[in-house]
Design a protein around this motif. Structure first.
Motif, PDB file in Angstrom:
ATOM      1  N   MET A  90       0.794  -1.237  -0.050  1.00 32.43           N
ATOM      2  CA  MET A  90       0.123  -0.072  -0.219  1.00 32.43           C
ATOM      3  C   MET A  90       0.876   1.317   0.027  1.00 32.43           C
ATOM      4  O   MET A  90       1.628   1.568   1.203  1.00 32.43           O
ATOM      5  CB  MET A  90      -0.794   0.031   1.128  1.00 32.43           C
ATOM      6  N   THR A  91       0.954   1.858  -1.061  1.00 29.26           N
ATOM      7  CA  THR A  91       1.917   3.208  -1.204  1.00 29.26           C
ATOM      8  C   THR A  91       1.121   4.379  -0.722  1.00 29.26           C
ATOM      9  O   THR A  91       1.924   5.170  -0.194  1.00 29.26           O
ATOM     10  CB  THR A  91       2.288   3.243  -2.478  1.00 29.26           C
ATOM     11  N   GLY A  92      -0.078   4.648  -0.909  1.00 31.16           N
ATOM     12  CA  GLY A  92      -0.961   5.618  -0.342  1.00 31.16           C
ATOM     13  C   GLY A  92      -0.718   6.785  -1.378  1.00 31.16           C
ATOM     14  O   GLY A  92       0.087   6.912  -2.140  1.00 31.16           O
ATOM     15  N   ARG A  93      -1.547   7.917  -1.045  1.00 29.43           N
ATOM     16  CA  ARG A  93      -1.401   9.398  -1.544  1.00 29.43           C
ATOM     17  C   ARG A  93      -0.899  10.321  -0.709  1.00 29.43           C
ATOM     18  O   ARG A  93      -1.791  10.691   0.357  1.00 29.43           O
ATOM     19  CB  ARG A  93      -2.655   9.477  -2.276  1.00 29.43           C
ATOM     20  N   TRP A  94      -0.143  10.911  -0.843  1.00 25.82           N
ATOM     21  CA  TRP A  94       0.824  11.976   0.218  1.00 25.82           C
ATOM     22  C   TRP A  94       0.390  13.265  -0.228  1.00 25.82           C
ATOM     23  O   TRP A  94       0.924  13.586  -1.472  1.00 25.82           O
ATOM     24  CB  TRP A  94       2.125  11.644   0.315  1.00 25.82           C
ATOM     25  N   ILE A  95      -0.018  14.094   0.653  1.00 30.60           N
ATOM     26  CA  ILE A  95      -0.106  15.654   0.290  1.00 30.60           C
ATOM     27  C   ILE A  95       1.122  16.158   0.974  1.00 30.60           C
ATOM     28  O   ILE A  95       1.321  15.802   2.275  1.00 30.60           O
ATOM     29  CB  ILE A  95      -1.358  16.183   0.812  1.00 30.60           C
ATOM     30  N   GLU A  96       2.024  16.839   0.108  1.00 28.65           N
ATOM     31  CA  GLU A  96       3.332  17.300   0.799  1.00 28.65           C
ATOM     32  C   GLU A  96       3.001  18.713   1.593  1.00 28.65           C
ATOM     33  O   GLU A  96       3.766  19.064   2.571  1.00 28.65           O
ATOM     34  CB  GLU A  96       4.246  17.412  -0.281  1.00 28.65           C
ATOM     35  N   ARG A  97       2.212  19.511   0.982  1.00 22.20           N
ATOM     36  CA  ARG A  97       2.027  20.903   1.610  1.00 22.20           C
ATOM     37  C   ARG A  97       0.635  20.820   2.234  1.00 22.20           C
ATOM     38  O   ARG A  97      -0.623  20.627   1.489  1.00 22.20           O
ATOM     39  CB  ARG A  97       2.197  22.021   0.497  1.00 22.20           C
ATOM     40  N   TRP A  98       0.526  21.482   3.317  1.00 20.06           N
ATOM     41  CA  TRP A  98      -0.735  21.534   4.006  1.00 20.06           C
ATOM     42  C   TRP A  98      -1.023  22.626   5.150  1.00 20.06           C
ATOM     43  O   TRP A  98      -0.475  22.368   6.068  1.00 20.06           O
ATOM     44  CB  TRP A  98      -1.327  20.099   4.692  1.00 20.06           C
ATOM     45  N   GLU A  99      -1.630  23.602   4.760  1.00 24.19           N
ATOM     46  CA  GLU A  99      -1.606  24.851   5.618  1.00 24.19           C
ATOM     47  C   GLU A  99      -3.110  25.392   5.817  1.00 24.19           C
ATOM     48  O   GLU A  99      -3.544  26.336   5.194  1.00 24.19           O
ATOM     49  CB  GLU A  99      -0.658  26.053   4.950  1.00 24.19           C
ATOM     50  N   PRO A 100      -3.688  24.684   6.539  1.00 23.12           N
ATOM     51  CA  PRO A 100      -5.154  25.067   6.714  1.00 23.12           C
ATOM     52  C   PRO A 100      -5.372  26.352   7.395  1.00 23.12           C
ATOM     53  O   PRO A 100      -6.466  27.041   7.069  1.00 23.12           O
ATOM     54  CB  PRO A 100      -5.832  24.065   7.657  1.00 23.12           C
ATOM     55  N   GLU A 101      -4.458  26.983   8.162  1.00 19.60           N
ATOM     56  CA  GLU A 101      -4.702  28.228   8.539  1.00 19.60           C
ATOM     57  C   GLU A 101      -4.480  29.522   7.800  1.00 19.60           C
ATOM     58  O   GLU A 101      -4.932  30.366   8.103  1.00 19.60           O
ATOM     59  CB  GLU A 101      -3.805  28.434   9.778  1.00 19.60           C
ATOM     60  N   ASP A 102      -3.963  28.899   6.463  1.00 19.71           N
ATOM     61  CA  ASP A 102      -3.990  30.120   5.496  1.00 19.71           C
ATOM     62  C   ASP A 102      -5.101  30.090   4.681  1.00 19.71           C
ATOM     63  O   ASP A 102      -5.620  29.197   4.174  1.00 19.71           O
ATOM     64  CB  ASP A 102      -2.751  29.567   4.481  1.00 19.71           C
ATOM     65  N   ASP A 103      -5.966  31.210   4.792  1.00 25.51           N
ATOM     66  CA  ASP A 103      -7.378  31.381   4.292  1.00 25.51           C
ATOM     67  C   ASP A 103      -7.254  31.167   2.929  1.00 25.51           C
ATOM     68  O   ASP A 103      -8.304  30.490   2.560  1.00 25.51           O
ATOM     69  CB  ASP A 103      -7.806  32.771   4.715  1.00 25.51           C
ATOM     70  N   THR A 104      -6.288  31.625   2.109  1.00 25.13           N
ATOM     71  CA  THR A 104      -6.531  31.555   0.552  1.00 25.13           C
ATOM     72  C   THR A 104      -6.338  29.794   0.291  1.00 25.13           C
ATOM     73  O   THR A 104      -6.994  29.382  -0.460  1.00 25.13           O
ATOM     74  CB  THR A 104      -5.228  32.225  -0.045  1.00 25.13           C
ATOM     75  N   PHE A 105      -5.034  29.224   0.843  1.00 27.09           N
ATOM     76  CA  PHE A 105      -5.021  27.797   0.777  1.00 27.09           C
ATOM     77  C   PHE A 105      -6.241  27.072   1.074  1.00 27.09           C
ATOM     78  O   PHE A 105      -6.946  26.208   0.347  1.00 27.09           O
ATOM     79  CB  PHE A 105      -3.860  27.170   1.555  1.00 27.09           C
ATOM     80  N   TRP A 106      -7.120  27.444   2.169  1.00 26.56           N
ATOM     81  CA  TRP A 106      -8.209  27.005   2.669  1.00 26.56           C
ATOM     82  C   TRP A 106      -9.334  26.811   1.498  1.00 26.56           C
ATOM     83  O   TRP A 106      -9.920  25.959   1.246  1.00 26.56           O
ATOM     84  CB  TRP A 106      -8.438  27.219   4.105  1.00 26.56           C
ATOM     85  N   ARG A 107      -9.493  28.210   1.317  1.00 27.81           N
ATOM     86  CA  ARG A 107     -10.711  28.365   0.377  1.00 27.81           C
ATOM     87  C   ARG A 107     -10.526  27.607  -0.964  1.00 27.81           C
ATOM     88  O   ARG A 107     -11.502  27.075  -1.354  1.00 27.81           O
ATOM     89  CB  ARG A 107     -10.943  29.628   0.114  1.00 27.81           C
ATOM     90  N   HIS A 108      -9.324  27.714  -1.497  1.00 33.90           N
ATOM     91  CA  HIS A 108      -9.146  27.347  -2.953  1.00 33.90           C
ATOM     92  C   HIS A 108      -8.938  25.701  -2.778  1.00 33.90           C
ATOM     93  O   HIS A 108      -9.191  24.991  -3.867  1.00 33.90           O
ATOM     94  CB  HIS A 108      -7.992  27.804  -3.490  1.00 33.90           C
ATOM     95  N   THR A 109      -8.361  25.113  -1.837  1.00 38.06           N
ATOM     96  CA  THR A 109      -7.746  23.690  -1.791  1.00 38.06           C
ATOM     97  C   THR A 109      -8.200  22.812  -0.698  1.00 38.06           C
ATOM     98  O   THR A 109      -8.936  21.852  -0.741  1.00 38.06           O
ATOM     99  CB  THR A 109      -6.379  23.653  -2.098  1.00 38.06           C
ATOM    100  N   GLY A 110      -7.884  23.630   0.556  1.00 37.97           N
ATOM    101  CA  GLY A 110      -7.756  22.758   1.703  1.00 37.97           C
ATOM    102  C   GLY A 110      -9.269  22.232   2.089  1.00 37.97           C
ATOM    103  O   GLY A 110      -9.632  21.016   2.523  1.00 37.97           O
ATOM    104  N   ALA A 111     -10.168  23.295   2.037  1.00 36.47           N
ATOM    105  CA  ALA A 111     -11.659  23.006   2.493  1.00 36.47           C
ATOM    106  C   ALA A 111     -12.155  21.758   1.934  1.00 36.47           C
ATOM    107  O   ALA A 111     -12.724  20.816   2.541  1.00 36.47           O
ATOM    108  CB  ALA A 111     -12.764  23.772   2.376  1.00 36.47           C
ATOM    109  N   ARG A 112     -11.991  21.549   0.617  1.00 36.58           N
ATOM    110  CA  ARG A 112     -12.621  20.528  -0.285  1.00 36.58           C
ATOM    111  C   ARG A 112     -12.100  19.237   0.132  1.00 36.58           C
ATOM    112  O   ARG A 112     -12.663  18.244   0.131  1.00 36.58           O
ATOM    113  CB  ARG A 112     -12.490  20.733  -1.578  1.00 36.58           C
ATOM    114  N   VAL A 113     -10.554  18.978   0.180  1.00 40.23           N
ATOM    115  CA  VAL A 113      -9.833  17.926   0.634  1.00 40.23           C
ATOM    116  C   VAL A 113     -10.295  17.576   1.902  1.00 40.23           C
ATOM    117  O   VAL A 113     -10.314  16.548   2.119  1.00 40.23           O
ATOM    118  CB  VAL A 113      -8.504  18.334   0.272  1.00 40.23           C
ATOM    119  N   ALA A 114     -10.307  18.547   2.817  1.00 39.46           N
ATOM    120  CA  ALA A 114     -10.460  18.210   4.167  1.00 39.46           C
ATOM    121  C   ALA A 114     -11.899  17.476   4.469  1.00 39.46           C
ATOM    122  O   ALA A 114     -12.018  16.462   5.179  1.00 39.46           O
ATOM    123  CB  ALA A 114     -10.269  19.275   4.984  1.00 39.46           C
TER     124      ALA A 114
END
Length: 445
Positions: free
Chosen positions: A1-25
């Motif tokens: 099982m190799t898995g899928r790894w997310i290298e960058r994760w910054e949920p406190e960054d509002d821009t990251f959260w709105r564009h990417t983080g919220a959907r994935v989380a």
């Protein structure tokens, strides 16, 4: 099982959260809920299976309490290694493995559930169900890392509540089996869950992710172990979640033993309390997000003490309607307290980091790391409260034939939890020289 790894994760960054983080989380959250739900159902199997164990099985009520106590104990102990597993293997990979592992206790129960099986075998098979209890620790540690602090109360409450609801669901399925196939067909219940376990494991494999920033972070566990607030929160969670899981496992047996209900009558009532406690848990987290976890937790323990007084009265006067009213209120309040208590943990560690002079970003990172580790440890101790509940019931019924003495002990516990919550987390912090330690544990938590 190799898995899928997310290298960058910054949920406190509002821009990251709105564009990417919220959907994935949120995708990971919903799949985590499904897997944890099945885990709780398997952990709770023996609270239902004992209702199928009529005279032909040769197991008395005290022996049945031991079976559910053993499942509770092993579930609590499993939470300790499960807490570390997310950092070692990744949240997605561990979710797949731990979910498919549930096939072992479910399959073993399928094989063992028949008259003539030795009590020793039943003990061993019940112990295997403990792996279902371990899923909570890894699931909460994993989901905690996905969400920003402002949404943790809701996210953790939903994750835990969706998992907790596995308890009443398996009890409801058990009721349907008893009502349709009869109390002599426990394997029908297991036939429902075996394919669901496979489906949950497949869903986790296809839809969940691993977070690289939390990989190999054993230092967070050491920090959590050394922090006194990890153990204070563990004591409070013992009072809230210990009550929920202990009552969930014991409710049907109490109805049968103290109030003379048949298996069908007991099963028709057993699921109601755990259902309410599970559904209300996200509300506890949401209220804690808005008003502060400490305030909600304090009021909740006071209300649990009042509900216990109602149950004590009902137990002394053998009043089933009053007993059901008070006991179901205890379930709902335990669920509310579970949500508010867990919200306190990430807020506490982030506030402590800020008080020590870290920047907002650094404090958020440390709070996320340490609180994720602390949650597993707190969850393990909390589950031991369920063991204490079941052992208290067993002793009470053995000595007096009723649960009255056990309820009196629970009342003392809720009073102690109220006192600790007020003294440590609600009372205004005093002297400035210790404010770096005290400020984070005041009203902000």
């Amino acid at each position: 099982m190799t898995g899928r790894w997310i290298e960058r994760w910054e949920p406190e960054d509002d821009t990251f959260w709105r564009h990417t983080g919220a959907r994935v989380a949120r995708r990971n959250l919903y799949l985590s809920v499904f897997c944890e739900h099945i885990g709780f159902s398997v952990w709770s199997l023996w609270s239902v299976l004992v209702l199928f164990m009529g005279p032909a099985y040769g197991v008395d009520p005290a022996g049945k309490f031991i079976l559910i106590s053993l499942a509770t104990l092993l579930g609590a102990l499993a939470r300790i290694p499960y807490t570390f597993a997310v950092a070692r293997f990744g949240g997605r990979d561990w979710s797949v493995f731990s979910t498919l592992l549930l096939l072992v206790p479910a399959g073993a129960a399928w094989w063992a559930m028949r008259p003539g099986t030795s009590y020793t075998t039943f003990l061993l098979v019940a112990a295997l169900a403990g792996v279902g209890g371990g899923t909570f620790a890894s699931s909460m540690t994993n989901i905690n890392a996905f969400f920003p602090l402002r949404e943790k109360g809701w996210a953790l409450g939903l994750n835990a509540g969706g998992g907790n609801i596995g308890v009443p669901v398996v009890q409801l399925v058990g009721l349907l089996v008893i009502a349709t196939a009869g109390a002599g067909h426990p394997r029908v219940l297991l036939a429902v869950y075996l394919p669901l376990i496979v489906l949950a494991g497949l869903a986790a494999a296809l839809g969940m992710d691993n977070l690289a920033p939390v990989r190999g972070d054993t230092g967070a566990v050491k920090e959590a172990l050394r922090d006194v607030h990890t153990w204070i929160m563990a004591f409070l969670y013992l009072g809230s979640f210990g009550s929920f899981i202990g009552y969930s496992f014991a409710f049907g047996l109490v109805l049968q033993t103290q109030f003379g209900r048949t298996p069908l009558q007991a099963a028709s009532l057993t699921f109601v309390g755990p259902l309410l406690g599970s559904l209300i848990r996200p509300l506890g987290g949401r209220l804690a997000d808005r008003y502060g976890g400490a305030r909600i937790t304090l009021g909740n323990f006071a209300a649990m003490a009042a509900a216990t007084c109602v149950v004590l009265y009902a137990s002394l006067h053998a009043s089933l309607p009053v007993f059901l009213t008070g006991f179901i209120a205890l379930f709902a309040l335990s669920g509310l307290g579970n949500g508010s208590t867990y919200k306190m943990i990430p807020a506490l560690f982030q506030a402590k980091a800020l008080a020590q002079g870290l920047t907002a970003g650094e404090a958020a990172d440390r709070g996320r790391r340490v609180s994720g580790a602390a949650m597993g440890l707190v969850g393990a101790v909390g589950a031991l409260g369920g063991l204490a509940v079941n052992l208290a019931f067993r002793q009470s019924f053995q000595t007096s034939g009723t649960g009255t003495a056990a309820f009196a002990a629970f009342l003392v516990c809720y009073a102690a939890c109220s006192a600790v919550t007020w003294a440590v987390y609600v009372r205004r912090p005093a002297p400035a020289p210790v404010r770096a330690e005290a400020a984070p544990v005041g009203g902000e938590v």
